[in-house]
Scaffold this motif. Structure first.
Motif, PDB file in Angstrom:
ATOM      1  N   ILE A 178      -5.862  42.109 -56.965  1.00 14.99           N
ATOM      2  CA  ILE A 178      -4.955  42.407 -55.853  1.00 14.99           C
ATOM      3  C   ILE A 178      -4.073  41.198 -55.540  1.00 14.99           C
ATOM      4  N   GLY A 179      -4.631  39.998 -55.677  1.00 20.15           N
ATOM      5  CA  GLY A 179      -3.840  38.798 -55.443  1.00 20.15           C
ATOM      6  C   GLY A 179      -2.687  38.682 -56.422  1.00 20.15           C
ATOM      7  N   ARG A 180      -2.939  39.033 -57.691  1.00 20.95           N
ATOM      8  CA  ARG A 180      -1.883  39.002 -58.709  1.00 20.95           C
ATOM      9  C   ARG A 180      -0.836  40.085 -58.456  1.00 20.95           C
ATOM     10  N   GLU A 181      -1.289  41.240 -57.996  1.00 20.04           N
ATOM     11  CA  GLU A 181      -0.336  42.323 -57.737  1.00 20.04           C
ATOM     12  C   GLU A 181       0.622  41.949 -56.608  1.00 20.04           C
ATOM     13  N   ILE A 182       0.099  41.361 -55.569  1.00 17.43           N
ATOM     14  CA  ILE A 182       0.959  40.922 -54.474  1.00 17.43           C
ATOM     15  C   ILE A 182       1.847  39.773 -54.933  1.00 17.43           C
ATOM     16  N   GLN A 183       1.287  38.865 -55.731  1.00 13.90           N
ATOM     17  CA  GLN A 183       2.089  37.757 -56.252  1.00 13.90           C
ATOM     18  C   GLN A 183       3.275  38.268 -57.053  1.00 13.90           C
ATOM     19  N   ARG A 184       3.060  39.259 -57.908  1.00 13.54           N
ATOM     20  CA  ARG A 184       4.158  39.806 -58.719  1.00 13.54           C
ATOM     21  C   ARG A 184       5.247  40.400 -57.816  1.00 13.54           C
ATOM     22  N   THR A 185       4.830  41.050 -56.736  1.00 17.58           N
ATOM     23  CA  THR A 185       5.808  41.616 -55.806  1.00 17.58           C
ATOM     24  C   THR A 185       6.609  40.513 -55.124  1.00 17.58           C
ATOM     25  N   LEU A 186       5.929  39.442 -54.699  1.00 15.74           N
ATOM     26  CA  LEU A 186       6.631  38.324 -54.069  1.00 15.74           C
ATOM     27  C   LEU A 186       7.622  37.687 -55.031  1.00 15.74           C
ATOM     28  N   ILE A 187       7.228  37.526 -56.288  1.00 15.85           N
ATOM     29  CA  ILE A 187       8.117  36.935 -57.291  1.00 15.85           C
ATOM     30  C   ILE A 187       9.334  37.825 -57.518  1.00 15.85           C
ATOM     31  N   GLU A 188       9.119  39.125 -57.630  1.00 15.85           N
ATOM     32  CA  GLU A 188      10.230  40.062 -57.830  1.00 15.85           C
ATOM     33  C   GLU A 188      11.208  40.006 -56.667  1.00 15.85           C
ATOM     34  N   LYS A 189      10.678  39.967 -55.447  1.00 17.48           N
ATOM     35  CA  LYS A 189      11.561  39.935 -54.277  1.00 17.48           C
ATOM     36  C   LYS A 189      12.306  38.611 -54.192  1.00 17.48           C
ATOM     37  N   ALA A 190      11.647  37.514 -54.528  1.00 19.34           N
ATOM     38  CA  ALA A 190      12.320  36.209 -54.496  1.00 19.34           C
ATOM     39  C   ALA A 190      13.455  36.161 -55.519  1.00 19.34           C
ATOM     40  N   GLU A 195      14.283  35.957 -49.100  1.00 12.32           N
ATOM     41  CA  GLU A 195      13.604  34.710 -48.743  1.00 12.32           C
ATOM     42  C   GLU A 195      12.104  34.983 -48.639  1.00 12.32           C
ATOM     43  N   VAL A 196      11.312  34.263 -49.432  1.00  7.00           N
ATOM     44  CA  VAL A 196       9.864  34.461 -49.420  1.00  7.00           C
ATOM     45  C   VAL A 196       9.192  33.135 -49.101  1.00  7.00           C
ATOM     46  N   ARG A 197       8.399  33.142 -48.044  1.00  4.10           N
ATOM     47  CA  ARG A 197       7.641  31.946 -47.647  1.00  4.10           C
ATOM     48  C   ARG A 197       6.159  32.311 -47.644  1.00  4.10           C
ATOM     49  N   PHE A 198       5.376  31.525 -48.350  1.00  3.71           N
ATOM     50  CA  PHE A 198       3.958  31.814 -48.571  1.00  3.71           C
ATOM     51  C   PHE A 198       3.144  30.616 -48.110  1.00  3.71           C
ATOM     52  N   MET A 199       2.235  30.828 -47.172  1.00  5.11           N
ATOM     53  CA  MET A 199       1.416  29.760 -46.620  1.00  5.11           C
ATOM     54  C   MET A 199      -0.060  30.126 -46.742  1.00  5.11           C
ATOM     55  N   TYR A 200      -0.875  29.176 -47.148  1.00  3.04           N
ATOM     56  CA  TYR A 200      -2.310  29.418 -47.298  1.00  3.04           C
ATOM     57  C   TYR A 200      -3.085  28.238 -46.736  1.00  3.04           C
ATOM     58  N   ASP A 201      -4.346  28.468 -46.403  1.00  6.65           N
ATOM     59  CA  ASP A 201      -5.212  27.423 -45.878  1.00  6.65           C
ATOM     60  C   ASP A 201      -5.861  26.656 -47.030  1.00  6.65           C
ATOM     61  N   ALA A 202      -5.868  25.343 -46.932  1.00  7.44           N
ATOM     62  CA  ALA A 202      -6.370  24.505 -48.023  1.00  7.44           C
ATOM     63  C   ALA A 202      -7.860  24.703 -48.279  1.00  7.44           C
ATOM     64  N   LYS A 214       2.640  27.557 -59.003  1.00 10.11           N
ATOM     65  CA  LYS A 214       3.869  27.166 -59.700  1.00 10.11           C
ATOM     66  C   LYS A 214       4.659  28.396 -60.145  1.00 10.11           C
ATOM     67  N   GLU A 215       3.960  29.444 -60.552  1.00 11.83           N
ATOM     68  CA  GLU A 215       4.650  30.680 -60.941  1.00 11.83           C
ATOM     69  C   GLU A 215       5.507  31.202 -59.795  1.00 11.83           C
ATOM     70  N   MET A 216       4.985  31.126 -58.587  1.00 10.91           N
ATOM     71  CA  MET A 216       5.747  31.581 -57.429  1.00 10.91           C
ATOM     72  C   MET A 216       6.875  30.608 -57.098  1.00 10.91           C
ATOM     73  N   ALA A 217       6.545  29.325 -57.120  1.00 13.43           N
ATOM     74  CA  ALA A 217       7.562  28.323 -56.783  1.00 13.43           C
ATOM     75  C   ALA A 217       8.740  28.370 -57.762  1.00 13.43           C
ATOM     76  N   ASP A 218       8.451  28.561 -59.033  1.00 13.76           N
ATOM     77  CA  ASP A 218       9.515  28.623 -60.046  1.00 13.76           C
ATOM     78  C   ASP A 218      10.430  29.822 -59.822  1.00 13.76           C
ATOM     79  N   ALA A 219       9.900  30.877 -59.175  1.00 11.78           N
ATOM     80  CA  ALA A 219      10.701  32.076 -58.904  1.00 11.78           C
ATOM     81  C   ALA A 219      11.479  31.957 -57.602  1.00 11.78           C
TER      82      ALA A 219
END
Length: 502
Positions: A178-190, A195-202, A214-219
């Motif tokens: 599910i994480g990859r599926e959402i990631q692919r959607t975020l990349i497609e939209k970017a 504008e896509v901003r993604f924040m996570y807790d360390a 990096k896959e997301m950042a590159d997109a």
């Protein structure tokens, strides 16, 4: 020299002394070791005492330092210091307050809107506006999303329809199916210009790989990490976690609630089995509150301020059916806002108090409020998982149950799978649902976000879901606790002793 460095150096000195002191000082080593142990506990204990903490927390830390001075000092350095919170989050609190005050009506509802509620509900709404600092809205629609299938199918649908921006903030985000599926959607939209901003807790998302990010950042996805530190295991920041789950799409639609992103939330993890959870979709005026919470967190982690009208102009729903208020809480709010609101809901209830939580470490005030409510004849019910995901909180939670059962509280173990819903219902008319557990960590240490619902259709859905969940439970009995083996009761009592530190 910074206080954190001083304590780290002191920790190293103490550990070195304990490891090598006896051999170095020969026959006097044991005596010196005992003196050093006593001085260590007294010194740090005095610092904790002067910090004016909650009494139970103070006593728990002093006991740990007295019994286990070396381990206790390390844990105090990592988890017990308040100086980091005061130094780091006071400024965030000021900035958040300024942002909330720029919202419509300066965060205060008109008297005419309050007048339509009962005196008890007016009192609760006045309190919630004061301590949570956000306004309530009469122009917001909410829809309860029951479990992972409904939540993620709705989320993916809305993400794919995004036109201007997507803001996403999660405590746990896993790079699984599910994480990859959402990631692919975020990349497609970017890539499509959104504008896509993604924040996570360390801490919560420590398993996210650099390649995944990096896959997301590159997109073109902007990445923010909350609580990022160079040496995570040696930082006091590890204790202050961003436990929020927020998604805001185009400033018009938002998601919040109990579900992180991971396959277990879709009941795909055999260890947990069926995952019972509650999330919520929000449209209308209250989306602005969730947006500001995200943007303030984003500013905190990136230093970038984003407050344009294109982010803060939600569609306003027709006023019709109840009030919705978004309740942010965290270590930047010294009023313990969420706990105070929950306390008020319990003490002002006239007929019933229903609670679902995966962790129950409430503190004396909430515990007493529930006991008094049950003793007064109210229908008080607690829905709790039959099996744990974390053993120490599970054991600590069980130590509170005998006193509640004796007072007449009905406690039900959810047996269908793992219960992760976090909600409280008062009189079937008022509810709060969100990210906060009924424990001290959620009340005092984590950044959380809940929704307060007064007289909305979503309250009815939460009530019906709770009643359906009861069909998959078995009631706890006081006599069963009395028959527990002494070792189990000892472990529960020991866990409870540590509960202010959990």
């Amino acid at each position: 020299m910074r206080k954190g460095i001083q304590i780290l150096i002191l920790t190293v000195i103490i550990i070195t002394f304990y490891l090598f002191g006896f051999n170095f000082f020969g026959k006097f080593g044991g005596t010196l070791l005992s003196i050093f142990q006593t001085l260590t506990a007294i010194t740090i204990g005095l610092a904790i005492f002067m910090d004016n903490r909650n009494p139970s927390s103070t006593l728990a830390w002093i006991l740990v330092l007295a019994l286990f001075p070396v381990v206790g000092l390390v844990f105090y350095f990592l988890f017990g210091q308040n100086y980091f919170k005061r130094r780091k989050y006071d400024k965030k609190a000021e900035q958040d307050q300024e942002a909330y005050e720029r919202m419509d009506r300066n965060g205060r509802a008109a008297a005419g809107e309050l007048a339509q509620f009962s005196p008890e509900h007016q009192k609760l709404l006045r309190l919630s506006q004061k301590v949570a600092r956000t306004p309530f809205s009469m122009a917001t629609r909410t829809r309860v999303l029951t479990n992972g299938e409904e939540t993620f199918s709705s989320l993916l649908k809305e993400l794919k329809e995004a036109r201007h921006h997507i803001h996403m903030e999660y405590y746990i985000y896993r790079a699984d199916e599910i994480g990859r599926e959402i990631q692919r959607t975020l990349i497609e939209k970017a890539k499509a210009g959104v504008e896509v901003r993604f924040m996570y807790d360390a801490v919560g998302s420590i398993g996210l790989s650099k390649s995944f990010l990096k896959e997301m950042a590159d997109a073109g996805v902007e990445i923010g990490v909350f609580g990022a530190v160079r040496f995570l295991a040696l930082s006091s920041r590890v204790n202050y976690r961003n436990h929020r789950k927020i998604v805001v799409i185009d400033g018009k639609t938002a998601f919040m609630g109990g579900l992180n992103v991971g396959d277990e939330y879709l009941s795909r993890n055999k260890a947990y089995g069926f995952w019972r959870d509650t999330h919520m979709l929000v449209r209308g005026e209250a989306v602005r509150s969730l947006q500001i919470i995200f943007l303030q967190d984003w500013k905190y982690v990136t230093g970038r301020t984003i407050m344009g009208l294109e982010y803060l102009s939600p569609d306003i729903e027709p006023s019709c059916c109840g009030a919705v208020q978004i309740l942010p809480s965290g270590p930047d709010n010294e009023t313990s806002s969420l706990k105070n609101i929950i306390f008020s809901m319990i003490t002002s209830a006239k007929k019933s108090v229903w609670l679902a939580t995966p962790y129950f470490i409430p503190g004396d005030d909430i515990l007493t409020a529930l006991q008094v409510a049950a003793d007064s004849g109210l229908d008080v019910r607690i829905l709790f998982p039959a099996k744990p995901d974390k053993w120490l909180p599970f054991l600590a939670s069980h130590s509170y149950f005998p006193a509640l059962l004796a007072a007449g509280v009905k406690i039900y173990e959810y047996e269908k799978g793992f219960l992760h819903s976090k909600l409280l219902i008062a009189d079937g008319e008022v509810a709060t649902v969100g990210t906060a557990n009924m424990d001290m960590r959620s009340f005092h240490l984590n950044f959380e976000v809940n929704a307060l619902l007064v007289g909305t259709d979503s309250v009815n859905k939460i009530v019906s879901d709770f009643e359906r969940d009861l069909l998959s439970t078995k009631p706890m009995e006081l006599r069963a606790f009395m028959k527990k083996k002494i070792i189990v009761r000892f472990m529960e009592s020991a866990a409870r002793l540590m509960s202010p530190l959990l």
